[in-house]
Design a protein around this motif. Structure first.
Motif, PDB file in Angstrom:
ATOM      1  N   GLU A   1       0.807  -1.215   0.000  1.00 33.87           N
ATOM      2  CA  GLU A   1       0.000   0.000   0.000  1.00 33.87           C
ATOM      3  C   GLU A   1       0.840   1.265   0.000  1.00 33.87           C
ATOM      4  O   GLU A   1       0.305   2.363  -0.162  1.00 33.87           O
ATOM      5  N   ILE A   2       2.132   1.134   0.216  1.00 30.03           N
ATOM      6  CA  ILE A   2       2.987   2.305   0.340  1.00 30.03           C
ATOM      7  C   ILE A   2       3.422   2.772  -1.035  1.00 30.03           C
ATOM      8  O   ILE A   2       3.944   1.999  -1.833  1.00 30.03           O
ATOM      9  N   GLY A   3       3.198   4.041  -1.308  1.00 30.52           N
ATOM     10  CA  GLY A   3       3.591   4.622  -2.582  1.00 30.52           C
ATOM     11  C   GLY A   3       3.321   6.108  -2.586  1.00 30.52           C
ATOM     12  O   GLY A   3       2.617   6.639  -1.719  1.00 30.52           O
ATOM     13  N   VAL A   4       3.877   6.780  -3.571  1.00 26.84           N
ATOM     14  CA  VAL A   4       3.717   8.226  -3.651  1.00 26.84           C
ATOM     15  C   VAL A   4       2.268   8.607  -3.910  1.00 26.84           C
ATOM     16  O   VAL A   4       1.743   9.571  -3.339  1.00 26.84           O
ATOM     17  N   THR A   5       1.597   7.847  -4.747  1.00 32.04           N
ATOM     18  CA  THR A   5       0.228   8.207  -5.124  1.00 32.04           C
ATOM     19  C   THR A   5      -0.760   8.000  -3.979  1.00 32.04           C
ATOM     20  O   THR A   5      -1.759   8.708  -3.885  1.00 32.04           O
ATOM     21  N   GLY A   6      -0.489   7.055  -3.099  1.00 32.24           N
ATOM     22  CA  GLY A   6      -1.445   6.764  -2.031  1.00 32.24           C
ATOM     23  C   GLY A   6      -0.971   7.145  -0.655  1.00 32.24           C
ATOM     24  O   GLY A   6      -1.467   6.591   0.337  1.00 32.24           O
ATOM     25  N   GLN A   7      -0.043   8.092  -0.556  1.00 31.79           N
ATOM     26  CA  GLN A   7       0.519   8.415   0.744  1.00 31.79           C
ATOM     27  C   GLN A   7      -0.481   9.111   1.668  1.00 31.79           C
ATOM     28  O   GLN A   7      -0.351   9.065   2.890  1.00 31.79           O
ATOM     29  N   TRP A   8      -1.520   9.756   1.083  1.00 30.14           N
ATOM     30  CA  TRP A   8      -2.513  10.437   1.900  1.00 30.14           C
ATOM     31  C   TRP A   8      -3.676   9.519   2.281  1.00 30.14           C
ATOM     32  O   TRP A   8      -4.512   9.894   3.107  1.00 30.14           O
ATOM     33  N   ASN A   9      -3.744   8.358   1.674  1.00 35.10           N
ATOM     34  CA  ASN A   9      -4.869   7.464   1.924  1.00 35.10           C
ATOM     35  C   ASN A   9      -4.688   6.710   3.239  1.00 35.10           C
ATOM     36  O   ASN A   9      -3.564   6.373   3.633  1.00 35.10           O
ATOM     37  N   LEU A  10      -5.812   6.444   3.889  1.00 33.75           N
ATOM     38  CA  LEU A  10      -5.773   5.602   5.082  1.00 33.75           C
ATOM     39  C   LEU A  10      -5.489   4.156   4.684  1.00 33.75           C
ATOM     40  O   LEU A  10      -5.807   3.745   3.564  1.00 33.75           O
ATOM     41  N   PRO A  11      -4.890   3.363   5.565  1.00 34.59           N
ATOM     42  CA  PRO A  11      -4.606   1.960   5.223  1.00 34.59           C
ATOM     43  C   PRO A  11      -5.896   1.177   4.960  1.00 34.59           C
ATOM     44  O   PRO A  11      -6.886   1.333   5.679  1.00 34.59           O
ATOM     45  N   GLU A  12      -5.849   0.344   3.944  1.00 32.87           N
ATOM     46  CA  GLU A  12      -6.981  -0.549   3.704  1.00 32.87           C
ATOM     47  C   GLU A  12      -7.014  -1.658   4.744  1.00 32.87           C
ATOM     48  O   GLU A  12      -8.092  -2.102   5.159  1.00 32.87           O
ATOM     49  N   HIS A  13      -5.853  -2.112   5.154  1.00 35.51           N
ATOM     50  CA  HIS A  13      -5.745  -3.130   6.197  1.00 35.51           C
ATOM     51  C   HIS A  13      -4.727  -2.638   7.225  1.00 35.51           C
ATOM     52  O   HIS A  13      -3.529  -2.582   6.943  1.00 35.51           O
ATOM     53  N   TRP A  14      -5.219  -2.266   8.390  1.00 37.13           N
ATOM     54  CA  TRP A  14      -4.345  -1.761   9.445  1.00 37.13           C
ATOM     55  C   TRP A  14      -3.516  -2.910  10.023  1.00 37.13           C
ATOM     56  O   TRP A  14      -4.047  -3.967  10.347  1.00 37.13           O
ATOM     57  N   THR A  15      -2.214  -2.688  10.145  1.00 34.40           N
ATOM     58  CA  THR A  15      -1.331  -3.722  10.670  1.00 34.40           C
ATOM     59  C   THR A  15      -0.251  -3.079  11.547  1.00 34.40           C
ATOM     60  O   THR A  15       0.173  -1.944  11.295  1.00 34.40           O
ATOM     61  N   THR A  16       0.154  -3.808  12.551  1.00 32.46           N
ATOM     62  CA  THR A  16       1.227  -3.346  13.443  1.00 32.46           C
ATOM     63  C   THR A  16       2.525  -4.115  13.213  1.00 32.46           C
ATOM     64  O   THR A  16       3.433  -4.064  14.045  1.00 32.46           O
ATOM     65  N   ALA A  17       2.615  -4.813  12.078  1.00 31.27           N
ATOM     66  CA  ALA A  17       3.826  -5.592  11.793  1.00 31.27           C
ATOM     67  C   ALA A  17       5.055  -4.694  11.692  1.00 31.27           C
ATOM     68  O   ALA A  17       6.145  -5.062  12.147  1.00 31.27           O
ATOM     69  N   SER A  18       4.882  -3.520  11.112  1.00 31.87           N
ATOM     70  CA  SER A  18       6.016  -2.593  10.983  1.00 31.87           C
ATOM     71  C   SER A  18       6.463  -2.082  12.344  1.00 31.87           C
ATOM     72  O   SER A  18       7.661  -1.890  12.584  1.00 31.87           O
ATOM     73  N   TRP A  19       5.516  -1.858  13.252  1.00 30.46           N
ATOM     74  CA  TRP A  19       5.870  -1.441  14.604  1.00 30.46           C
ATOM     75  C   TRP A  19       6.663  -2.530  15.319  1.00 30.46           C
ATOM     76  O   TRP A  19       7.633  -2.238  16.020  1.00 30.46           O
ATOM     77  N   ALA A  20       6.239  -3.785  15.151  1.00 35.87           N
ATOM     78  CA  ALA A  20       6.965  -4.891  15.782  1.00 35.87           C
ATOM     79  C   ALA A  20       8.381  -5.006  15.219  1.00 35.87           C
ATOM     80  O   ALA A  20       9.346  -5.227  15.968  1.00 35.87           O
ATOM     81  N   LYS A  21       8.509  -4.859  13.907  1.00 38.19           N
ATOM     82  CA  LYS A  21       9.838  -4.933  13.290  1.00 38.19           C
ATOM     83  C   LYS A  21      10.729  -3.794  13.767  1.00 38.19           C
ATOM     84  O   LYS A  21      11.909  -4.009  14.091  1.00 38.19           O
ATOM     85  N   ALA A  22      10.173  -2.592  13.819  1.00 34.37           N
ATOM     86  CA  ALA A  22      10.957  -1.441  14.273  1.00 34.37           C
ATOM     87  C   ALA A  22      11.371  -1.604  15.727  1.00 34.37           C
ATOM     88  O   ALA A  22      12.511  -1.294  16.100  1.00 34.37           O
TER      89      ALA A  22
END
Length: 298
Positions: free
Chosen positions: A63-84
């Protein structure tokens, strides 16, 4: 009759109706509306990066990209938080080991310097104070190589101990300035004279009488030094590494990989900024008061 009427008219309070009417004129209302509109506009400008940061941290990679950076996530996930968090956790703890001692030690040294320079005058006190303040204007880049040679010669262990030493030294000038102004304008001379009458010396007066009333100054210097040490990158990259350095080094490694994970980088940036944000939320209302406490004579 005329004299009585004149006296009564003079004694009556002046009506404020015209002034109140003027305060509600269309020009005043329009000016207020423009002011609030400008405040909201600048608030929107400031919060835009924060919005992108938060929204992106909960997105999946597709979902990450320049065109959709203002859009809300279609599927909210905390996987990136866990990785960070897995990447930043060791350095997160180390940064507390850096920032807390720096804030406490440099504040205590600055308080002692400020008290001596403001109340115990001695020949050359102004020159000493000027030389201490000169340290505020020395850029970090100018002393990197000599500083590294000094800590190597002294034998301070690399990593957090070295950074604690460096930040304490660099924090002494600003802490001394804040406490000198605070003691010179806020602490009454009668309090120090009372300590002398009771037989208290310099150290006893400072420890028993001055420190208990120095909370506003300590709030300012602790916030200042904690934030400076937590957010430091230049000293950290020069005097430590990812194995023994603070969280800014680990965040740079997380965001600067060959194939960066933007969601994890955004989550890592938020995790890194949380402690300083919490400090300002909890102590922010005393920060301005502490700064102003030493600005004018009471």
């Amino acid at each position: 009759m005329t004299a009585t009427t004149t006296t009564r008219s003079a004694a009556e309070p002046v009506s404020t109706a015209p002034r109140a009417a003027r305060s509600g004129t269309p020009r005043t209302v329009a000016g207020r509306a423009v002011k609030y509109a400008l405040v909201l506009f600048f608030l929107f400008i400031v919060l835009m990066p924060a919005y992108v940061l938060i929204v992106t941290s909960f997105k999946s990679g597709s979902e990450i990209g320049v065109t959709g950076q203002w859009n809300l996530p279609e599927h909210w996930t905390t996987a990136s938080w866990a990785k960070a968090w897995r990447s930043l956790q060791p350095s997160f703890v180390r940064t507390f080991e850096l920032a807390i001692p720096v804030a406490v030690i440099s504040s205590l040294i600055g308080a002692a310097n400020g008290f001596v320079l403001s109340r115990w005058r001695f020949p050359g006190a102004d020159l000493v104070f000027t030389l201490i303040l000169f340290g505020m204007f020395i850029p970090y880049q100018a002393v990197m190589i000599p500083l590294r040679e000094i800590v190597t010669t002294i034998g301070i262990p690399p990593g957090i101990p070295t950074l604690v030493f460096v930040h304490c030294v660099y924090g002494i000038p600003i802490c001394t300035l804040i406490f000198r102004n605070y003691y010179a304008t806020t602490v009454p001379e009668e309090l120090i004279e009372a300590g002398r009458v009771d037989g208290a010396g310099l150290l006893r007066t400072f420890w028993s009488l001055i420190l208990p009333i120095s909370i506003p100054g300590f709030v300012v210097t602790v916030i200042w030094q904690f934030t400076s040490a937590w957010n430091d990158y230049l000293f950290a990259i020069f005097l430590s590494n990812t194995r023994n350095g603070p969280i800014t080094i680990a965040l740079n490694a997380l965001a600067g990989a060959q194939s960066p994970d933007y969601a994890a980088s955004m989550a890592g940036a938020l995790i890194t900024s949380l402690p300083t944000l919490i400090v300002y939320v909890l102590l922010g209302r005393w920060f301005i008061g502490g700064l102003m406490a030493g600005s004018v004579k009471s």
